[in-house]
Design a protein around this motif. Sequence first.
Motif, PDB file in Angstrom:
ATOM      1  N   ALA A  97     -40.961  68.141  14.378  1.00  0.00           N
ATOM      2  CA  ALA A  97     -40.122  67.737  15.370  1.00  0.00           C
ATOM      3  C   ALA A  97     -38.708  68.442  15.271  1.00  0.00           C
ATOM      4  CB  ALA A  97     -39.766  66.067  14.997  1.00  0.00           C
ATOM      5  N   VAL A  98     -38.250  68.526  16.447  1.00  0.00           N
ATOM      6  CA  VAL A  98     -37.019  69.318  16.689  1.00  0.00           C
ATOM      7  C   VAL A  98     -36.050  68.687  17.643  1.00  0.00           C
ATOM      8  CG1 VAL A  98     -36.002  71.570  17.359  1.00  0.00           C
ATOM      9  CG2 VAL A  98     -38.178  71.553  16.246  1.00  0.00           C
ATOM     10  N   ALA A  99     -34.678  68.494  17.264  1.00  0.00           N
ATOM     11  CA  ALA A  99     -33.686  67.844  18.162  1.00  0.00           C
ATOM     12  C   ALA A  99     -33.607  68.790  19.454  1.00  0.00           C
ATOM     13  CB  ALA A  99     -32.472  67.842  17.370  1.00  0.00           C
ATOM     14  N   MET A 100     -33.554  68.221  20.718  1.00  0.00           N
ATOM     15  CA  MET A 100     -33.278  68.843  21.971  1.00  0.00           C
ATOM     16  C   MET A 100     -31.942  69.563  22.009  1.00  0.00           C
ATOM     17  SD  MET A 100     -34.715  66.256  24.874  1.00  0.00           S
ATOM     18  CE  MET A 100     -36.300  65.676  24.853  1.00  0.00           C
ATOM     19  N   GLU A 101     -31.004  69.103  21.032  1.00  0.00           N
ATOM     20  CA  GLU A 101     -29.832  69.833  20.986  1.00  0.00           C
ATOM     21  C   GLU A 101     -29.793  70.794  19.936  1.00  0.00           C
ATOM     22  OE1 GLU A 101     -29.544  65.600  22.475  1.00  0.00           O
ATOM     23  OE2 GLU A 101     -30.460  66.595  20.475  1.00  0.00           O
ATOM     24  N   ASP A 102     -30.683  71.245  19.243  1.00  0.00           N
ATOM     25  CA  ASP A 102     -30.845  72.336  18.274  1.00  0.00           C
ATOM     26  C   ASP A 102     -30.556  73.729  18.920  1.00  0.00           C
ATOM     27  OD1 ASP A 102     -31.280  74.246  16.394  1.00  0.00           O
ATOM     28  OD2 ASP A 102     -32.520  72.383  15.205  1.00  0.00           O
ATOM     29  N   PRO A 103     -29.558  74.312  18.494  1.00  0.00           N
ATOM     30  CA  PRO A 103     -29.149  75.608  19.126  1.00  0.00           C
ATOM     31  C   PRO A 103     -30.370  76.854  18.731  1.00  0.00           C
ATOM     32  CG  PRO A 103     -28.089  75.273  17.278  1.00  0.00           C
ATOM     33  CD  PRO A 103     -28.667  73.947  17.535  1.00  0.00           C
TER      34      PRO A 103
END
Length: 286
Positions: A97-103
């Motif tokens: 799972a990855v945050a949509m806001e992760d650069p």
Amino acid sequence: PVFLLYSDPLGEVLAPLLAARSATPSAIAEEPEIIHRLWVITDAKAIAQACAAMASRVLYVADGHHRYETALVYQRQEMSKGGNSGEAPYHYVLIYAVAMEDPGLIILPTHRCLHDVPGLDSGRLLQKLESHFDIVHFAIETDLLMEMRKATHTHRIFGLVLADRPGGYLLRLRANAATGSLLLAQEHPAVADWDVAALQSLVLGPILGIGRESHEQHPFIDFEPNAQVALAGVRNGRYQAVFLVTPPRLSQLRAVAEAGQVAPPKATYFYPKVPSGLVIYDLDHP
């Protein structure tokens, strides 16, 4: 693992895990362009905080919906044998799972590289494209790529490079009622908003006779995220033509999921890929 996205603008899920990780990774794996670093977190408090922060969030399947559906089939199969323990391993599936806001989250385009298409005639193709696109010719392919990079989401654009013609063409989709109606007649509005859906509905299907299902596309289309590789394939005779597309936006992926729809085939290419086997889920033990 199934690749999932979630929204976390404040970074609340990862914060306790990052604070609990050791200075040295538990494992490191190197590829030519990527270094993978893996930390094993054993701090029970940090894990509980991360789980609490994740509990109410919506998860979006970005990549691996077939793997997810297979896990559901396996779950039903095992439950049909009479078991229904809430802790049974078949109730779970490994995810990343990855945050949509992760650069670090990057979505690359999936350019359509055409080969072995019967009767593909570049002159006829360009003539047919004029029904829905404004067309601008660029004598140099790099100029076409630069123009595509400058484009905003205000206009929907594509690039076209043909094996038997120099340079390339910028295709700008006309925002008129006729084109819009044709798109919406074939796709849900959330899906029709994707460039690759427009390419399929207006070009690949009606002009070139290539269907939308995977088994209909693979005999004639290679999907390539690197524009330079795609263009080299045209110039060395591997491809008859290449349609260059812009990468989709996360907002489009979210809109499709919230509408209960599925994104068009081969529409996203998340980078870097999570390697198989980095973590293994044991289905024999809870």
